[in-house]
Design a protein around this motif. Structure first.
Motif, PDB file in Angstrom:
ATOM      1  N   GLY A 199       0.822  -1.209   0.000  1.00 54.87           N
ATOM      2  CA  GLY A 199       0.000   0.000   0.000  1.00 54.87           C
ATOM      3  C   GLY A 199       0.854   1.255   0.000  1.00 54.87           C
ATOM      4  O   GLY A 199       1.962   1.283   0.531  1.00 54.87           O
ATOM      5  N   THR A 200       0.319   2.302  -0.617  1.00 53.94           N
ATOM      6  CA  THR A 200       0.976   3.614  -0.580  1.00 53.94           C
ATOM      7  C   THR A 200      -0.083   4.661  -0.241  1.00 53.94           C
ATOM      8  O   THR A 200      -1.282   4.392  -0.334  1.00 53.94           O
ATOM      9  N   ASP A 201       0.401   5.818   0.154  1.00 53.63           N
ATOM     10  CA  ASP A 201      -0.513   6.893   0.513  1.00 53.63           C
ATOM     11  C   ASP A 201      -0.580   7.897  -0.631  1.00 53.63           C
ATOM     12  O   ASP A 201       0.416   8.123  -1.313  1.00 53.63           O
TER      13      ASP A 201
ATOM     14  N   GLN B 129       2.042  10.532  -0.505  1.00 54.51           N
ATOM     15  CA  GLN B 129       3.425  10.072  -0.370  1.00 54.51           C
ATOM     16  C   GLN B 129       4.298  10.603  -1.512  1.00 54.51           C
ATOM     17  O   GLN B 129       3.852  10.655  -2.665  1.00 54.51           O
ATOM     18  N   SER B 130       5.525  10.982  -1.191  1.00 57.60           N
ATOM     19  CA  SER B 130       6.452  11.366  -2.257  1.00 57.60           C
ATOM     20  C   SER B 130       7.783  10.627  -2.137  1.00 57.60           C
ATOM     21  O   SER B 130       8.577  10.623  -3.064  1.00 57.60           O
ATOM     22  N   ASP B 131       8.010   9.981  -0.969  1.00 55.52           N
ATOM     23  CA  ASP B 131       9.214   9.175  -0.802  1.00 55.52           C
ATOM     24  C   ASP B 131       8.818   7.701  -0.921  1.00 55.52           C
ATOM     25  O   ASP B 131       8.124   7.162  -0.062  1.00 55.52           O
TER      26      ASP B 131
ATOM     27  N   SER C 136      11.062   5.141  -1.405  1.00 56.67           N
ATOM     28  CA  SER C 136      12.231   4.275  -1.277  1.00 56.67           C
ATOM     29  C   SER C 136      11.875   2.995  -0.511  1.00 56.67           C
ATOM     30  O   SER C 136      12.315   1.903  -0.868  1.00 56.67           O
ATOM     31  N   SER C 137      11.070   3.122   0.533  1.00 55.80           N
ATOM     32  CA  SER C 137      10.684   1.932   1.295  1.00 55.80           C
ATOM     33  C   SER C 137       9.691   1.077   0.522  1.00 55.80           C
ATOM     34  O   SER C 137       9.713  -0.154   0.623  1.00 55.80           O
TER      35      SER C 137
ATOM     36  N   ALA D 242      11.754  -1.027  -1.667  1.00 59.28           N
ATOM     37  CA  ALA D 242      12.407  -2.125  -0.936  1.00 59.28           C
ATOM     38  C   ALA D 242      11.425  -3.274  -0.692  1.00 59.28           C
ATOM     39  O   ALA D 242      11.769  -4.454  -0.849  1.00 59.28           O
TER      40      ALA D 242
ATOM     41  N   ASN E 191       2.383  14.164 -11.535  1.00 55.14           N
ATOM     42  CA  ASN E 191       3.753  13.671 -11.393  1.00 55.14           C
ATOM     43  C   ASN E 191       3.904  12.644 -10.288  1.00 55.14           C
ATOM     44  O   ASN E 191       5.004  12.163 -10.051  1.00 55.14           O
TER      45      ASN E 191
ATOM     46  N   THR F 276       7.089  10.111 -10.170  1.00 55.18           N
ATOM     47  CA  THR F 276       7.938  10.009  -8.975  1.00 55.18           C
ATOM     48  C   THR F 276       7.989   8.570  -8.498  1.00 55.18           C
ATOM     49  O   THR F 276       9.065   8.049  -8.174  1.00 55.18           O
TER      50      THR F 276
ATOM     51  N   GLN G 259      11.381   6.223  -8.627  1.00 56.75           N
ATOM     52  CA  GLN G 259      11.958   5.736  -7.372  1.00 56.75           C
ATOM     53  C   GLN G 259      11.944   4.210  -7.298  1.00 56.75           C
ATOM     54  O   GLN G 259      12.831   3.610  -6.695  1.00 56.75           O
TER      55      GLN G 259
ATOM     56  N   GLU H 144      14.955   3.223  -9.455  1.00 57.67           N
ATOM     57  CA  GLU H 144      16.219   3.525  -8.768  1.00 57.67           C
ATOM     58  C   GLU H 144      16.359   2.698  -7.496  1.00 57.67           C
ATOM     59  O   GLU H 144      17.463   2.464  -7.020  1.00 57.67           O
ATOM     60  N   GLY H 145      15.232   2.256  -6.957  1.00 55.50           N
ATOM     61  CA  GLY H 145      15.262   1.408  -5.761  1.00 55.50           C
ATOM     62  C   GLY H 145      15.477  -0.057  -6.084  1.00 55.50           C
ATOM     63  O   GLY H 145      15.343  -0.911  -5.207  1.00 55.50           O
TER      64      GLY H 145
ATOM     65  N   ASN I 266      17.213   3.287   4.515  1.00 56.32           N
ATOM     66  CA  ASN I 266      16.307   4.354   4.063  1.00 56.32           C
ATOM     67  C   ASN I 266      15.944   5.269   5.226  1.00 56.32           C
ATOM     68  O   ASN I 266      15.846   6.485   5.077  1.00 56.32           O
TER      69      ASN I 266
ATOM     70  N   SER J 220      20.688   5.737  -8.561  1.00 54.85           N
ATOM     71  CA  SER J 220      21.089   4.977  -7.378  1.00 54.85           C
ATOM     72  C   SER J 220      22.421   4.266  -7.590  1.00 54.85           C
ATOM     73  O   SER J 220      22.886   4.092  -8.719  1.00 54.85           O
TER      74      SER J 220
END
Lengths: 398, 291
Positions: A210-212, A215-217, A219-220, A223, A243, A247, A251, A254-255, B9, B130
């Motif tokens: 799930g995401t919010d 949210q803009s980060d 990275s987790s 993972a 956007n 984003t 991410q 890149e993650g 992180n 990254s």
């Protein structure tokens, strides 16, 4: 003291004016003028400010083209339209204020809106006040059950996703799915639909992340998705902020998420198509046929080039132009049957006509106010979308 | 491996929080002003950089100069045009100052929205790529730079405050404005210096965070919330406390995701803040005072 008295006087005058307006019949045509049987206001309760404003601007552009088409008499339309833009900020409270203003003050029989959660919030007022509510940019399956006055001009997710799952599982042989979803109406609806479709297709869900919506980060999120070892990641974000999808995709890549990405039509935007990390992504799309030579499509292409040169047609613009044109055609239908133009007669006309030949082809309304169209499965390649396969209405899995 | 990645992180995000909060903490410690408008300075820094370096195409260096100049001027305007007008001396109205500061955030956010639109802008996209740290551990260059900048800013600020004449004066002002004025005269220019310096300290945070997550006009208020949380937990006005609490909040938020779904991390974070406030009302470290 004098100032206070003047203030009270002004307030009383304003109150009287508001009361006078409020006592006028709800959902009438433009009241009290000679055009009462010829003109109609159409409100757009759209995100015109805030993070989602770029979506609202595209929707409003579509509405403008639709209004221009009706007022130019394209397709023989005789009802003249007035556009009433109202700002929802993509938030329920301002959207509800806008709906009340549209219905009770502006007396518009037709309201266009965007986003599943906002459509759900406005639907009770639409049904209660017999106002036609059309949305062309949301996909939650829940939108099919919102009542007789709610219409959708974008196929809902449960109509889009069978084609996508069918293609990815049966053609691409991708069977380990991880679902990324926003924790709001649309995201959860997408998850629910996929939980049924993916096992039906013979594949399995190996992760739900799930995401919010704010949210803009991510990275987790990246993972957690990477840890599922999926061979396909479905992005079920609403994309409520411009956007947000780019984003997220950037991410994730890149993650370390290297799996095939897939998404529904709401993810389709020029920014995503141009994004490096989105190359190869597979998604659903409406079959926009911009080279159609019918009167509406030609007018749309001309107006779009004039109002916003260089902008490519997309469903966020086309669906809102079509929604306005459909409302105008329905108003004409009501007039031709000797009925007044109001929300009730327009809704009845839309249900009666069912099939509208408008921009980019036909829109077929179902009894529940949803729309069915053939679904394209697209792939982003070199900054462009390529059609991999077109599924007919109701096609995929089974 | 997921836990390790989430912890990594968390450290990166936490130090970014600290980087955002250090300037705010410095301003409060010296002037006693809850300068929530630091959130607006964050947005202003990102958009000034974006305008000069990307829209005008004048390069990164001039972009950084533009960001520093714009937020420095913003700090001057806030102190001289807003806080001084309200009266931020010995008995200033805390609520009036806070309300004015918050109002400025809303105004700046909306002005930037009108000028640039609502979509977020990316400051230094090249930093979003990254690099592998071995195994499946990855980190962006922005993350690495953020760690380095936070450590550098904290150490640099420590040296300035402890080892320089200006630092001694600023700490004296932080200790007591009355005593400062009796000893050194008018405190006005030092208050101004605190606002300019504190505002400029937000520039590295805006550029680093904005390179991966982007910065949107509406971020001013979001950053304001982070500032309050990080500063209260760390011990209001304590620079090391701000760094420590930023790190702690980042770690908690990320590690909470190991077992809990999205939406639970703020619940965990703010519950812990509430508990901490009961146990240690002054925060993790003692509020900074001069010597």
């Amino acid at each position: 003291m004098v100032g206070i008295k003047v203030g009270i006087g002004l307030a009383t005058a304003c109150l009287a004016a508001v009361t006078a307006c409020s006592s006028a019949p709800v959902n009438g045509t433009t009241a009290g003028n000679s055009h009462s049987k010829q003109s109609m206001s159409v409100a757009g309760i759209l995100p015109l400010s805030g993070a989602s404003a770029p979506f609202g601007e595209e929707n409003l552009l579509g509405m403008r083209i639709g209004v221009d088409a009706a007022n130019a008499g394209v397709g023989g339309i005789t009802t003249k339209l007035n556009l009433v833009p109202l700002d929802s900020q993509a938030l329920p409270s301002p959207a509800l204020q806008g709906m009340n203003e549209a219905v009770h003050v502006k007396q518009t029989p037709v309201v266009l809106t965007a986003f599943s959660s906002l459509t759900e919030a406005l639907a009770p007022i639409a049904n209660q006040t017999k106002t036609v509510l059309i949305q062309g940019g949301a996909s939650s399956p829940a939108l099919a059950k919102l009542g007789p006055y709610v219409f959708n001009t974008l196929p809902l997710a449960n109509e889009q996703l069978p084609a996508l799952v069918d293609y990815l599982v049966k053609v691409k042989k991708l069977t380990r799915w991880t679902i990324e979803y926003d924790n709001e109406t649309l995201g959860e609806s997408l998850l629910a639909v996929l939980k049924t479709l993916i096992p039906e297709a013979g594949a399995k869900i190996v992760g739900e992340v799930g995401t919010d919506t704010t949210q803009s980060d991510f990275s987790s999120t990246a993972a957690k998705i990477r840890a599922t070892n999926a061979d396909i990641v479905f992005l079920g974000s609403a994309g409520s902020a411009e956007n947000a999808e780019t984003t997220l995709i950037s991410q994730l890549r890149e993650g370390g998420v290297t799996a095939q990405l897939a998404a529904y039509a709401g993810t389709d935007s020029p920014e995503v198509v141009a994004l490096k990390g989105a190359q190869g992504m597979i998604l659903t799309g409406e079959t926009l046929q911009s080279d159609n030579q019918d009167e509406f499509t030609k007018f749309f292409n001309r107006e779009l080039a004039k109002l916003q040169p260089g902008t490519a047609a997309n469903s966020a613009i086309v669906n809102y132009a079509n929604s306005v044109i459909i409302a105008a055609i329905a108003a004409d239908y009501a007039k031709s049957h000797g009925e007044p133009i109001n929300g009730q007669t327009i809704a009845s006309a839309m249900h009666a006509i069912k099939n509208f030949n408008v921009i980019d082809g036909a829109v077929d309304f179902q009894p529940d106010g949803t729309v069915l169209t053939p679904i394209n499965v697209l792939q982003i390649v070199d900054g462009k979308e390529q059609i991999l396969k077109t599924y007919p209405i109701g096609g995929g899995i089974k | 491996m997921v836990a390790t990645q989430l912890a990594l992180n968390g450290i990166i995000v936490g130090l970014q929080y600290a980087l955002v909060a250090i300037g705010f903490s410095m301003i409060y410690s010296i002037t006693r002003v809850l300068h929530i408008a630091q959130g607006a300075a964050y947005v202003l820094a990102a958009y000034s950089f974006y305008e000069v370096s990307q829209r005008l195409g004048l390069g990164v260096f001039l972009g950084i100069v533009a960001a520093i100049v714009s937020v420095g001027l913003f700090g001057v305007l806030m102190q001289e045009g807003v806080y001084r007008a309200i009266g931020t001396g010995r008995e200033h109205n805390l609520f009036a100052v806070w309300a004015a500061s918050f109002g400025v955030v809303v105004i700046v956010d909306n002005l930037i929205s009108l000028a640039f639109g609502d979509a977020p802008v990316t400051t230094l996209p090249a930093l979003a790529t990254s690099v592998s740290l071995g195994g499946q551990l990855v980190v962006t260059w922005a993350g690495i730079l953020g760690v380095g900048l936070t450590v550098g800013v904290v150490l640099g600020l420590y040296v300035v405050l402890k080892r320089t004449r200006i630092g001694v004066l600023l700490r004296a002002l932080a200790s007591s404005e009355d005593l400062f004025e009796l000893t050194y005269g008018d405190a006005r220019k030092y208050r101004l210096l605190a606002f300019v310096g504190g505002s400029v300290l937000v520039v590295p945070a805006a550029l680093v965070i904005g390179s991966v997550q982007g910065v949107a006009p509406s971020d001013g208020i979001n950053v304001g919330v982070i500032l309050i949380a990080v500063t209260i937990v760390g011990g209001i006005g304590n620079l090391a406390g701000a760094a420590l609490s930023g790190l702690a909040l980042g770690l908690i938020e990320n590690l909470a995701q190991l077992k809990l779904g999205i939406g639970w991390d703020p619940v965990i974070t703010y519950s812990l803040i509430a508990v901490l406030m009961i146990v240690r009302p002054n925060g993790l470290l003692k509020p900074l005072r001069g010597e």
